[in-house]
Design a protein around this motif. Structure first.
Motif, PDB file in Angstrom:
ATOM      1  N   CYS A  60       0.797  -1.224   0.000  1.00 48.17           N
ATOM      2  CA  CYS A  60       0.000   0.000   0.000  1.00 48.17           C
ATOM      3  C   CYS A  60       0.837   1.284   0.000  1.00 48.17           C
ATOM      4  O   CYS A  60       0.293   2.384   0.108  1.00 48.17           O
ATOM      5  CB  CYS A  60      -0.975  -0.015   1.174  1.00 48.17           C
ATOM      6  N   ILE A  61       2.133   1.153  -0.138  1.00 47.72           N
ATOM      7  CA  ILE A  61       2.993   2.333  -0.292  1.00 47.72           C
ATOM      8  C   ILE A  61       2.796   2.852  -1.726  1.00 47.72           C
ATOM      9  O   ILE A  61       2.853   2.058  -2.670  1.00 47.72           O
ATOM     10  CB  ILE A  61       4.479   1.963  -0.049  1.00 47.72           C
ATOM     11  N   PRO A  62       2.566   4.151  -1.911  1.00 43.59           N
ATOM     12  CA  PRO A  62       2.389   4.676  -3.272  1.00 43.59           C
ATOM     13  C   PRO A  62       3.599   4.351  -4.155  1.00 43.59           C
ATOM     14  O   PRO A  62       4.736   4.301  -3.682  1.00 43.59           O
ATOM     15  CB  PRO A  62       2.255   6.195  -3.050  1.00 43.59           C
ATOM     16  N   ASN A  63       3.342   4.128  -5.445  1.00 43.56           N
ATOM     17  CA  ASN A  63       4.396   3.675  -6.358  1.00 43.56           C
ATOM     18  C   ASN A  63       5.606   4.599  -6.401  1.00 43.56           C
ATOM     19  O   ASN A  63       6.748   4.145  -6.402  1.00 43.56           O
ATOM     20  CB  ASN A  63       3.828   3.472  -7.761  1.00 43.56           C
ATOM     21  N   CYS A  70      13.492   2.599  -2.590  1.00 37.08           N
ATOM     22  CA  CYS A  70      14.472   1.694  -3.206  1.00 37.08           C
ATOM     23  C   CYS A  70      15.748   2.448  -3.582  1.00 37.08           C
ATOM     24  O   CYS A  70      16.859   1.967  -3.359  1.00 37.08           O
ATOM     25  CB  CYS A  70      13.885   1.014  -4.447  1.00 37.08           C
ATOM     26  N   ARG A  71      15.567   3.663  -4.120  1.00 34.33           N
ATOM     27  CA  ARG A  71      16.724   4.464  -4.513  1.00 34.33           C
ATOM     28  C   ARG A  71      17.564   4.833  -3.290  1.00 34.33           C
ATOM     29  O   ARG A  71      18.779   4.663  -3.273  1.00 34.33           O
ATOM     30  CB  ARG A  71      16.249   5.735  -5.235  1.00 34.33           C
ATOM     31  N   LYS A  72      16.886   5.289  -2.233  1.00 34.41           N
ATOM     32  CA  LYS A  72      17.593   5.712  -1.020  1.00 34.41           C
ATOM     33  C   LYS A  72      18.290   4.555  -0.316  1.00 34.41           C
ATOM     34  O   LYS A  72      19.341   4.724   0.284  1.00 34.41           O
ATOM     35  CB  LYS A  72      16.609   6.366  -0.049  1.00 34.41           C
ATOM     36  N   PRO A  85       6.105  -0.185 -11.304  1.00 34.58           N
ATOM     37  CA  PRO A  85       6.552  -0.112  -9.902  1.00 34.58           C
ATOM     38  C   PRO A  85       5.701  -0.918  -8.924  1.00 34.58           C
ATOM     39  O   PRO A  85       6.126  -1.181  -7.806  1.00 34.58           O
ATOM     40  CB  PRO A  85       6.510   1.385  -9.576  1.00 34.58           C
ATOM     41  N   VAL A  86       4.504  -1.325  -9.357  1.00 38.69           N
ATOM     42  CA  VAL A  86       3.680  -2.166  -8.478  1.00 38.69           C
ATOM     43  C   VAL A  86       4.431  -3.448  -8.094  1.00 38.69           C
ATOM     44  O   VAL A  86       4.253  -3.985  -6.994  1.00 38.69           O
ATOM     45  CB  VAL A  86       2.318  -2.483  -9.142  1.00 38.69           C
ATOM     46  N   LYS A  91      10.189  -7.008  -3.446  1.00 39.88           N
ATOM     47  CA  LYS A  91      11.556  -6.829  -2.920  1.00 39.88           C
ATOM     48  C   LYS A  91      11.612  -5.740  -1.852  1.00 39.88           C
ATOM     49  O   LYS A  91      12.351  -5.858  -0.879  1.00 39.88           O
ATOM     50  CB  LYS A  91      12.566  -6.588  -4.038  1.00 39.88           C
ATOM     51  N   LEU A  92      10.801  -4.688  -2.013  1.00 46.00           N
ATOM     52  CA  LEU A  92      10.738  -3.671  -0.968  1.00 46.00           C
ATOM     53  C   LEU A  92      10.108  -4.248   0.296  1.00 46.00           C
ATOM     54  O   LEU A  92      10.521  -3.931   1.414  1.00 46.00           O
ATOM     55  CB  LEU A  92       9.939  -2.456  -1.456  1.00 46.00           C
TER      56      LEU A  92
END
Length: 197
Positions: A60-63, A70-72, A85-86, A91-92
């Motif tokens: 439920c985290i916005p795309n 992921c970048r950070k 991105p869904v 992996k997140l």
């Protein structure tokens, strides 16, 4: 109340806050189904329960936020995942399961990572979470669900093949939405179960 029971309750309470009502209901269905499959195939019940509970913890985290986290956190993102991105919730989700829910079990984290696309030669736990996500009692849209649900409890590899076949057929209607990992997984289980499509 035992310490273990308290820990499960805390995870469930946190998930209930982070997920939509329907996603939380789905999560409980996956947990229940993963535990049933673990009992059938003699897999560790605690791992199956944890994998089921946390498999969608990032759903439920916005795309845009998924990509940013992921970048950070230096979580590798493929070009395909940037376009879809869904898919990153898997992996997140493994990262968040460790960071926010204290899950240190690599087997469980791997099951969370692969529960959406699948992959060739999955572990028993990975297969259990992948299948439970597809067949849990609240699911009703996928074709061939009754046959797939039966297969889940008598031949887990046949079940993997059936799910992946239906997934590839569905995604082939829009080939740009098909992840290569899913195709590789399908071909692996097609060969393993000796199907010629």
């Amino acid at each position: 109340m035992s310490k273990e029971k308290t820990e499960w309750n805390l995870i469930e309470m946190k998930l209930k806050k982070e997920l939509t009502e329907s996603r939380y209901r789905h999560t409980l269905g996956v947990t229940y189904t993963a535990c049933a499959l673990a009992m059938r195939y003699d897999e560790d019940l605690t791992k199956a329960r944890m994998g089921g509970l946390l498999h969608d913890c990032a759903k439920c985290i916005p795309n845009a936020e998924k990509i940013e986290i992921c970048r950070k956190k230096n979580i590798p993102v493929t070009e395909f995942e940037m376009e879809h991105p869904v898919l990153l919730h898997a992996k997140l989700g493994a990262y968040i399961a460790r960071k926010d829910y204290g899950c240190e079990d690599q087997d469980v984290l791997d099951a969370i990572t692969w529960h959406t696309t699948g992959k060739p030669d999955m572990t028993l736990l990975e297969k259990i979470v992948f299948i439970a996500d597809y067949i849990e009692p609240n699911r009703d849209k996928a074709p061939h669900l009754p046959a797939i649900r039966r297969a889940a409890f008598y031949d887990i590899n046949e079940c993997m093949y059936m799910i992946l076949k239906d997934t590839v057929e569905y995604l082939s209607e829009n080939p740009k939405s098909m992840d290569e990992t899913t195709i590789s997984a399908y071909r692996y289980y097609q060969k393993l179960t000796k199907h010629v499509d």
